[in-house]
Write a protein that holds these residues in place. Structure first.
Motif, PDB file in Angstrom:
ATOM      1  N   VAL A 114      -5.178  12.948  -2.319  1.00 59.70           N
ATOM      2  CA  VAL A 114      -4.908  12.026  -3.426  1.00 59.70           C
ATOM      3  C   VAL A 114      -3.434  11.624  -3.405  1.00 59.70           C
ATOM      4  CG1 VAL A 114      -4.897  11.726  -5.934  1.00 59.70           C
ATOM      5  CG2 VAL A 114      -6.778  12.957  -4.845  1.00 59.70           C
ATOM      6  N   ARG A 115      -2.557  12.576  -3.069  1.00 60.51           N
ATOM      7  CA  ARG A 115      -1.127  12.247  -2.980  1.00 60.51           C
ATOM      8  C   ARG A 115      -0.874  11.183  -1.912  1.00 60.51           C
ATOM      9  NH1 ARG A 115      -0.559  18.005  -3.854  1.00 60.51           N
ATOM     10  NH2 ARG A 115       0.326  18.355  -5.923  1.00 60.51           N
ATOM     11  N   LYS A 116      -1.583  11.272  -0.779  1.00 66.97           N
ATOM     12  CA  LYS A 116      -1.455  10.245   0.257  1.00 66.97           C
ATOM     13  C   LYS A 116      -1.911   8.890  -0.283  1.00 66.97           C
ATOM     14  CE  LYS A 116      -2.304  13.352   4.190  1.00 66.97           C
ATOM     15  NZ  LYS A 116      -3.168  13.596   5.372  1.00 66.97           N
ATOM     16  N   LEU A 117      -2.999   8.924  -1.033  1.00 72.16           N
ATOM     17  CA  LEU A 117      -3.529   7.700  -1.628  1.00 72.16           C
ATOM     18  C   LEU A 117      -2.522   7.093  -2.597  1.00 72.16           C
ATOM     19  CD1 LEU A 117      -6.154   5.954  -1.941  1.00 72.16           C
ATOM     20  CD2 LEU A 117      -6.755   7.445  -3.847  1.00 72.16           C
ATOM     21  N   ILE A 118      -1.862   7.931  -3.374  1.00 74.49           N
ATOM     22  CA  ILE A 118      -0.885   7.467  -4.356  1.00 74.49           C
ATOM     23  C   ILE A 118       0.294   6.787  -3.664  1.00 74.49           C
ATOM     24  CG2 ILE A 118       0.812   8.260  -6.051  1.00 74.49           C
ATOM     25  CD1 ILE A 118      -2.034   8.185  -7.132  1.00 74.49           C
ATOM     26  N   VAL A 119       0.719   7.347  -2.540  1.00 76.11           N
ATOM     27  CA  VAL A 119       1.842   6.764  -1.786  1.00 76.11           C
ATOM     28  C   VAL A 119       1.496   5.345  -1.349  1.00 76.11           C
ATOM     29  CG1 VAL A 119       3.109   6.923   0.381  1.00 76.11           C
ATOM     30  CG2 VAL A 119       2.832   8.949  -1.025  1.00 76.11           C
ATOM     31  N   ARG A 120       0.274   5.171  -0.825  1.00 78.13           N
ATOM     32  CA  ARG A 120      -0.165   3.831  -0.415  1.00 78.13           C
ATOM     33  C   ARG A 120      -0.296   2.904  -1.624  1.00 78.13           C
ATOM     34  NH1 ARG A 120      -2.854   4.104   4.623  1.00 78.13           N
ATOM     35  NH2 ARG A 120      -1.804   5.722   5.844  1.00 78.13           N
ATOM     36  N   ALA A 121      -0.797   3.446  -2.717  1.00 73.85           N
ATOM     37  CA  ALA A 121      -1.044   2.628  -3.901  1.00 73.85           C
ATOM     38  C   ALA A 121       0.251   2.096  -4.496  1.00 73.85           C
ATOM     39  CB  ALA A 121      -1.815   3.440  -4.944  1.00 73.85           C
ATOM     40  N   GLU A 122       1.305   2.894  -4.456  1.00 76.77           N
ATOM     41  CA  GLU A 122       2.583   2.443  -5.021  1.00 76.77           C
ATOM     42  C   GLU A 122       3.109   1.228  -4.270  1.00 76.77           C
ATOM     43  OE1 GLU A 122       6.729   4.245  -6.757  1.00 76.77           O
ATOM     44  OE2 GLU A 122       5.566   5.462  -5.361  1.00 76.77           O
ATOM     45  N   ALA A 123       2.949   1.233  -2.947  1.00 78.55           N
ATOM     46  CA  ALA A 123       3.390   0.081  -2.149  1.00 78.55           C
ATOM     47  C   ALA A 123       2.574  -1.159  -2.483  1.00 78.55           C
ATOM     48  CB  ALA A 123       3.283   0.406  -0.664  1.00 78.55           C
ATOM     49  N   TRP A 124       1.309  -0.958  -2.830  1.00 78.89           N
ATOM     50  CA  TRP A 124       0.433  -2.088  -3.172  1.00 78.89           C
ATOM     51  C   TRP A 124       0.721  -2.607  -4.578  1.00 78.89           C
ATOM     52  CZ3 TRP A 124      -3.873  -2.248  -6.708  1.00 78.89           C
ATOM     53  CH2 TRP A 124      -4.648  -3.399  -6.615  1.00 78.89           C
ATOM     54  N   LEU A 125       0.954  -1.698  -5.519  1.00 81.26           N
ATOM     55  CA  LEU A 125       1.190  -2.101  -6.904  1.00 81.26           C
ATOM     56  C   LEU A 125       2.590  -2.678  -7.112  1.00 81.26           C
ATOM     57  CD1 LEU A 125      -0.464   0.900  -8.774  1.00 81.26           C
ATOM     58  CD2 LEU A 125      -1.181  -1.484  -8.951  1.00 81.26           C
ATOM     59  N   ASP A 126       3.561  -2.163  -6.369  1.00 77.56           N
ATOM     60  CA  ASP A 126       4.944  -2.599  -6.566  1.00 77.56           C
ATOM     61  C   ASP A 126       5.627  -2.830  -5.224  1.00 77.56           C
ATOM     62  OD1 ASP A 126       7.408  -3.184  -7.607  1.00 77.56           O
ATOM     63  OD2 ASP A 126       7.944  -1.098  -8.072  1.00 77.56           O
ATOM     64  N   PRO A 127       5.196  -3.873  -4.470  1.00 76.50           N
ATOM     65  CA  PRO A 127       5.796  -4.112  -3.149  1.00 76.50           C
ATOM     66  C   PRO A 127       7.289  -4.431  -3.222  1.00 76.50           C
ATOM     67  CG  PRO A 127       4.388  -5.958  -3.804  1.00 76.50           C
ATOM     68  CD  PRO A 127       4.150  -4.858  -4.792  1.00 76.50           C
ATOM     69  N   ASP A 128       7.721  -5.064  -4.295  1.00 73.30           N
ATOM     70  CA  ASP A 128       9.142  -5.399  -4.432  1.00 73.30           C
ATOM     71  C   ASP A 128      10.007  -4.165  -4.623  1.00 73.30           C
ATOM     72  OD1 ASP A 128       8.559  -8.073  -4.193  1.00 73.30           O
ATOM     73  OD2 ASP A 128       8.454  -8.429  -6.346  1.00 73.30           O
ATOM     74  N   GLY A 129       9.372  -3.047  -5.016  1.00 75.96           N
ATOM     75  CA  GLY A 129      10.152  -1.836  -5.279  1.00 75.96           C
ATOM     76  C   GLY A 129      10.365  -0.967  -4.062  1.00 75.96           C
ATOM     77  N   ILE A 130       9.708  -1.309  -2.933  1.00 69.90           N
ATOM     78  CA  ILE A 130       9.805  -0.449  -1.751  1.00 69.90           C
ATOM     79  C   ILE A 130      11.225  -0.404  -1.209  1.00 69.90           C
ATOM     80  CG2 ILE A 130       9.042  -0.106   0.626  1.00 69.90           C
ATOM     81  CD1 ILE A 130       6.389  -1.330  -0.114  1.00 69.90           C
ATOM     82  N   GLU A 131      11.825  -1.589  -1.019  1.00 66.16           N
ATOM     83  CA  GLU A 131      13.158  -1.617  -0.407  1.00 66.16           C
ATOM     84  C   GLU A 131      14.222  -0.959  -1.287  1.00 66.16           C
ATOM     85  OE1 GLU A 131      15.799  -4.627   2.340  1.00 66.16           O
ATOM     86  OE2 GLU A 131      13.993  -5.329   1.337  1.00 66.16           O
ATOM     87  N   PRO A 132      14.262  -1.223  -2.605  1.00 67.96           N
ATOM     88  CA  PRO A 132      15.243  -0.506  -3.434  1.00 67.96           C
ATOM     89  C   PRO A 132      15.078   1.013  -3.379  1.00 67.96           C
ATOM     90  CG  PRO A 132      14.373  -2.389  -4.631  1.00 67.96           C
ATOM     91  CD  PRO A 132      13.552  -2.247  -3.387  1.00 67.96           C
ATOM     92  N   ARG A 133      13.816   1.485  -3.353  1.00 69.46           N
ATOM     93  CA  ARG A 133      13.598   2.932  -3.264  1.00 69.46           C
ATOM     94  C   ARG A 133      14.071   3.472  -1.910  1.00 69.46           C
ATOM     95  NH1 ARG A 133       8.840   1.544  -6.166  1.00 69.46           N
ATOM     96  NH2 ARG A 133       7.610   1.395  -4.246  1.00 69.46           N
TER      97      ARG A 133
END
Length: 446
Positions: A174-193
């Protein structure tokens, strides 16, 4: 039915599975499986009751009640402390129970009218016993974090997909799934993170008790060559063990091998003319779409084989320009990926495609470099073709497990978007319910 009724029903099923046995030694294999499944359902339904109680306790112990707070009346500073003491869990776990309870409990508006829960699908899954509190916590925390960036509609769709995908998964998956989901829900937030993580990367050394200790923390882009090289060395060592005259001669564990690999790599750098250690063809493979590769204004994401955390499109473009990195660009038809019976061994291009579809061992999830491409229908005995829809990536352990225990493998769909299903034999599951494998377990598709 009420949550309590569903819990009692699960306990009744457990009682039937346990029958007249005094302990697990008296249970048959079939009874052990039935008991384990009944415990799982009972535990998840108990979680639903616990989070409900936790939400009620928090409501009756809110700060504005002052001395009338239920927790304070019973001698506790906070509802979390009261809950952790009563249930025998950590304060952190108690806080998570409260937050899940607040996210899944029915609400009221200013006029007292009842409103649905903040996350009704998570609430329904908890009540049904298909989702436990730990998984519900991971999902609700993510949805809360991405709620503003994703918007209401995508958050609702994300909740639906996550609840469906998380059902039946272990909490680590589920943690792996959450990691993928965050990129899908907030793609603009990937680079700042990513920038935040890059600023926090570190490696420290100190000596103690005759050892040199290394403590390291890397952002994904920096870690990719390290992970690929270390795993490549481990894979090469295991392959060499099979061919050794004395297969029991090298008994180093994986942590030992990784430590030795790091020492060898550094020694090689100090004398670069020396022949480097065997890395079993270890290569960094970055996977992204053609649009994300070409459009520098795009805020898409990419993945690196063997690492769960996605990276931003800009980081992937930087890595694709480096030596030792293969950019696997999806959407191209420039390579032949199906060879029929003209070739017995899967080509490098086919392995890349299988890695994109399966994500590593399609059964247990080990990274691609620790797997081999196997024919589902045997090439020699069954005249099976060397095609993607007849291939699957498996580690050696899962490969033997499948053949030794008569599992079947089915592929639905075509190409890299196909799904791999493992069908258990009758002695494991009389109904033969297919179990989803490969990357599809963690991928999100709206």
């Amino acid at each position: 039915m009420s949550k309590l009724t569903l819990l009692l029903e699960a306990i009744s099923s457990l009682s039937e599975a346990w029958a007249d046995a005094s302990d697990s030694n008296d249970l048959s294999r079939k009874q052990l499986i039935s008991a384990m499944e009944a415990v799982g359902v009972a535990r998840r339904r108990l979680d639903a009751v616990q989070v409900d109680i936790a939400a009620g306790l928090a409501k009756e112990s809110r700060a504005d009640l002052g001395a009338d707070s239920l927790a304070k009346q019973h001698g506790f500073r906070t509802p979390a402390k009261m809950l952790s003491t009563t249930l025998g869990v950590s304060t952190g776990d108690a806080i998570r129970l409260i937050k899940v309870g607040e996210s899944t409990a029915a609400r009221t508006d200013l006029l007292g009218a009842r409103l649905p829960a903040k996350y009704p699908l998570v609430a329904a899954a908890l009540e049904a016993g298909t989702l436990g509190a730990p998984a519900a916590s991971l999902i609700t925390v993510l949805l809360d974090r991405c709620r503003m960036a994703a918007g209401a509609a995508q958050t609702q769709e994300g909740e639906r997909i996550l609840v469906e995908s998380a059902t039946g998964l272990a909490i680590d998956d589920v943690r792996k799934l959450i990691v993928r989901a965050e990129a899908w829900l907030d793609p603009d937030g990937i680079e700042p993170r990513e920038q935040e993580r890059q600023a926090q990367r570190s490696l420290t050394l100190f000596e103690r008790d005759g050892f040199v200790h290394l403590t390291a923390k890397f952002d994904v882009e920096s870690a990719a060559p390290i992970v690929s090289a270390l795993r490549g060395y481990v894979s090469a060592t295991f392959a060499a063990r099979k061919e050794a005259v004395d297969p029991e001669g090298d008994k180093r564990s994986v942590p030992m091998l990784q430590a030795d690999a790091l020492s060898l790599f550094c020694a090689h750098m100090l004398e670069c003319k020396a022949k480097g250690p065997n890395l079993a063809g270890a290569t960094i493979i970055v996977r992204m779409t053609l649009t994300d590769l070409q459009d520098e204004t795009n805020t898409g994401s990419a993945t690196i084989d063997g690492i769960d955390q996605p990276i931003s499109a800009s980081a992937a473009r930087r890595m694709a320009a480096n030596g030792g990195t293969i950019p696997c660009v999806l959407g191209s038809e420039s390579e032949i990926l199906d060879w029929g019976r003209e070739k017995r061994l899967f080509t490098r291009a086919q392995r890349l495609a299988l890695a994109e579809r399966d994500g590593g061992c399609a059964m247990c999830g080990l990274p691609p470099e620790m797997t081999r491409a196997h024919h589902i229908r045997w090439w020699q005995r069954d005249r099976g073709p060397t095609d993607l829809d007849n291939g699957v990536l498996l580690c050696e352990t899962c490969h033997h497990r499948i053949h030794d225990n008569d599992w079947n493998i089915r592929i639905t769909g075509t190409g890299i978007k196909a799904k791999v299903w493992f069908v258990p034999p009758p002695h494991i599951d009389p109904q033969g319910t297919p179990r989803l494998g490969g990357r599809a377990r963690y991928d999100l598709a709206a």
